[in-house]
Scaffold this motif. Structure first.
Motif, short mmCIF file in Angstrom:
data_model
loop_
_atom_site.label_atom_id
_atom_site.label_comp_id
_atom_site.label_asym_id
_atom_site.label_seq_id
_atom_site.Cartn_x
_atom_site.Cartn_y
_atom_site.Cartn_z
N ARG A 87 3.31 11.33 -6.08
CA ARG A 87 4.02 10.06 -6.25
C ARG A 87 3.14 8.87 -5.84
O ARG A 87 3.14 7.83 -6.50
CB ARG A 87 5.30 10.07 -5.43
N VAL A 88 2.39 9.05 -4.76
CA VAL A 88 1.51 7.99 -4.27
C VAL A 88 0.48 7.61 -5.33
O VAL A 88 0.21 6.43 -5.59
CB VAL A 88 0.81 8.45 -2.97
N VAL A 89 -0.11 8.62 -5.97
CA VAL A 89 -1.09 8.39 -7.03
C VAL A 89 -0.45 7.64 -8.19
O VAL A 89 -1.04 6.72 -8.77
CB VAL A 89 -1.69 9.73 -7.48
N GLU A 90 0.77 7.99 -8.54
CA GLU A 90 1.48 7.32 -9.63
C GLU A 90 1.73 5.86 -9.29
O GLU A 90 1.62 4.98 -10.16
CB GLU A 90 2.81 8.03 -9.90
N GLU B 243 -1.54 -1.44 -4.36
CA GLU B 243 -2.91 -1.80 -4.71
C GLU B 243 -3.91 -0.73 -4.27
O GLU B 243 -4.99 -0.61 -4.85
CB GLU B 243 -3.28 -3.14 -4.09
N LEU B 244 -3.55 0.00 -3.25
CA LEU B 244 -4.39 1.12 -2.80
C LEU B 244 -3.52 2.10 -2.05
O LEU B 244 -2.37 1.81 -1.71
CB LEU B 244 -5.56 0.64 -1.94
N ALA B 245 -4.07 3.28 -1.80
CA ALA B 245 -3.29 4.32 -1.12
C ALA B 245 -4.21 5.19 -0.29
O ALA B 245 -5.43 5.21 -0.47
CB ALA B 245 -2.53 5.17 -2.14
N VAL B 246 -3.59 5.93 0.63
CA VAL B 246 -4.29 6.96 1.38
C VAL B 246 -3.53 8.26 1.15
O VAL B 246 -2.32 8.32 1.38
CB VAL B 246 -4.36 6.64 2.89
N ALA B 247 -4.23 9.27 0.64
CA ALA B 247 -3.57 10.52 0.25
C ALA B 247 -4.30 11.72 0.85
O ALA B 247 -5.48 11.65 1.18
CB ALA B 247 -3.52 10.64 -1.27
N GLY B 248 -3.56 12.83 0.93
CA GLY B 248 -4.11 14.04 1.53
C GLY B 248 -4.75 14.99 0.54
O GLY B 248 -5.14 16.09 0.91
N ALA B 249 -4.86 14.58 -0.71
CA ALA B 249 -5.50 15.42 -1.73
C ALA B 249 -5.94 14.54 -2.88
O ALA B 249 -5.48 13.39 -3.02
CB ALA B 249 -4.55 16.51 -2.22
N TYR C 79 -7.98 10.67 1.75
CA TYR C 79 -8.78 9.90 0.80
C TYR C 79 -8.19 8.51 0.57
O TYR C 79 -6.96 8.34 0.49
CB TYR C 79 -8.87 10.63 -0.54
N LEU C 80 -9.06 7.53 0.45
CA LEU C 80 -8.67 6.20 0.01
C LEU C 80 -8.62 6.22 -1.51
O LEU C 80 -9.60 6.59 -2.16
CB LEU C 80 -9.69 5.17 0.50
N ILE D 231 0.85 -1.18 0.00
CA ILE D 231 0.00 0.00 0.00
C ILE D 231 0.89 1.24 0.00
O ILE D 231 2.09 1.15 0.26
CB ILE D 231 -0.95 0.03 1.21
N ALA D 232 0.30 2.37 -0.30
CA ALA D 232 1.06 3.62 -0.34
C ALA D 232 0.31 4.69 0.44
O ALA D 232 -0.90 4.59 0.65
CB ALA D 232 1.27 4.08 -1.79
N ALA D 233 1.03 5.70 0.86
CA ALA D 233 0.39 6.80 1.59
C ALA D 233 1.23 8.05 1.46
O ALA D 233 2.46 7.98 1.37
CB ALA D 233 0.21 6.44 3.07
N SER D 234 0.56 9.18 1.45
CA SER D 234 1.28 10.45 1.52
C SER D 234 1.80 10.61 2.96
O SER D 234 1.47 9.83 3.85
CB SER D 234 0.39 11.62 1.11
N THR D 235 2.63 11.61 3.17
CA THR D 235 3.43 11.68 4.40
C THR D 235 2.61 11.63 5.68
O THR D 235 2.92 10.84 6.59
CB THR D 235 4.27 12.97 4.39
N ILE D 236 1.58 12.47 5.81
CA ILE D 236 0.85 12.54 7.07
C ILE D 236 0.14 11.23 7.39
O ILE D 236 0.36 10.64 8.47
CB ILE D 236 -0.14 13.73 7.08
N PRO D 237 -0.74 10.72 6.51
CA PRO D 237 -1.37 9.44 6.85
C PRO D 237 -0.37 8.29 6.95
O PRO D 237 -0.53 7.38 7.76
CB PRO D 237 -2.38 9.22 5.72
#
Length: 297
Positions: free
Chosen positions: A131-134, A142-148, A272-273, A95-101
């Motif tokens: 980068r997480v979206v990419e 397979e999925l990510a949590v991002a701040g935007a 956001y998931l 999984i991936a995530a932006s810095t805060i989550p």
């Protein structure tokens, strides 16, 4: 060409290094080199350019990389589906995530998820929102949590939980103990911000745009690539900053940083998931997705 050879090739291509791939796969570097050499001989084409200590995929390698990721994804999905059919949940989830989550929210959630499924392994990739979206689009995660949200027809977003940006100052700053500050006061102070592509930066720019301002109206003295770097910069007196309340809760509680509310500025946002609309997800990814949704309800 077998799955192990593909796994090693993909890892070398993604990390850009034979030695880093060997370390990640718990192999020796000669073993990794031998697998790559065997794969190239079998296919009759060079797949990687050796660049000193690094490696980069050739045109043929780039072509195989896309197929390799998909094959490995299907391989993991098949094994997990069979385990699930037999009443087990095992395997590896990336999984991936932006810095805060990634640094302040997901570790605890991953821990609780592993209590339910102790036989699984989870790899967490952390980067800025872009980068997480990419990584999700490429199939690396397979999925990510991002701040935007970054608009793309192959992505689906689901709001998980709220977040809030706060102004933070050092313990030695004259505003330590101050409850509120005006925008005009903030504009006169040296400001540290996140780099372009960061969800926190996008949230800040959006909030400023709503009151007719942008970052050029402030004394920006530095851009930093992580929230941790910003916190250290604030503590060192480089400047003040507007960052996630979740990231500084502990420091503000212990007094090493101080949170100040900014008047006339609304800093709420959401995490956001992020999932792909064009790629299938493994049973393990589906289970974790459902877990995140239930935990944030």
């Amino acid at each position: 060409m077998d799955a192990r050879q593909l796994e090693i090739f993909v890892k070398v291509a993604e990390l850009g290094s034979f030695s880093k791939a060997a370390e990640a796969l718990f192999l020796t570097q000669p073993t990794v080199s031998e697998h790559i050499r065997g794969l190239e001989e079998e296919l009759g084409v060079r797949l990687l350019d050796r660049l000193g200590r690094g490696a980069a995929p050739t045109k043929a390698g780039q072509l195989l990389l896309g197929y390799g990721r998909r094959i490995l994804e299907l391989h993991r999905e098949a094994r997990q589906a069979l385990d699930q059919f037999q009443g087990r949940m095992s395997g590896e989830l990336v999984i991936a995530a932006s810095t805060i989550p990634g640094e302040y929210v997901l570790p605890a959630l991953i821990g609780r998820f592993k209590e339910k499924y102790p036989d699984i392994a989870i790899s967490l990739l952390i980067g800025d929102t872009q980068r997480v979206v990419e990584w999700v689009l490429e199939g690396r995660a397979e999925l990510a949590v991002a701040g935007a949200q970054i608009d793309h027809r192959a992505l689906e977003y689901r709001e998980l939980m709220p977040d809030e940006l706060v102004l933070v100052v050092s313990a030695a700053h004259p505003w330590h103990g101050k409850k509120t500050a005006t925008l005009e006061e903030v504009r006169a102070e040296p400001l540290i911000v996140r780099e372009r592509g960061s969800g926190s930066r996008q949230a800040l720019e959006k909030a400023l745009a709503e009151v007719g301002l942008d970052l050029s109206d402030f004394r920006v003295v530095g851009e930093m690539g992580s929230t941790q770097a910003i916190k250290q910069g604030v503590k060192a007196g480089v400047g003040i900053s507007l960052i996630s309340k979740r990231a500084v809760a502990e420091e503000c509680q212990h007094g090493t940083l101080h949170c100040v509310k900014v008047k006339d500025l609304r800093f709420s946002r959401a995490f956001y998931l992020v999932t792909s609309t064009t790629r299938s997800r493994s049973p393990l990814a589906e289970a974790f997705r459902a877990f995140l949704i239930s935990e944030s309800a």
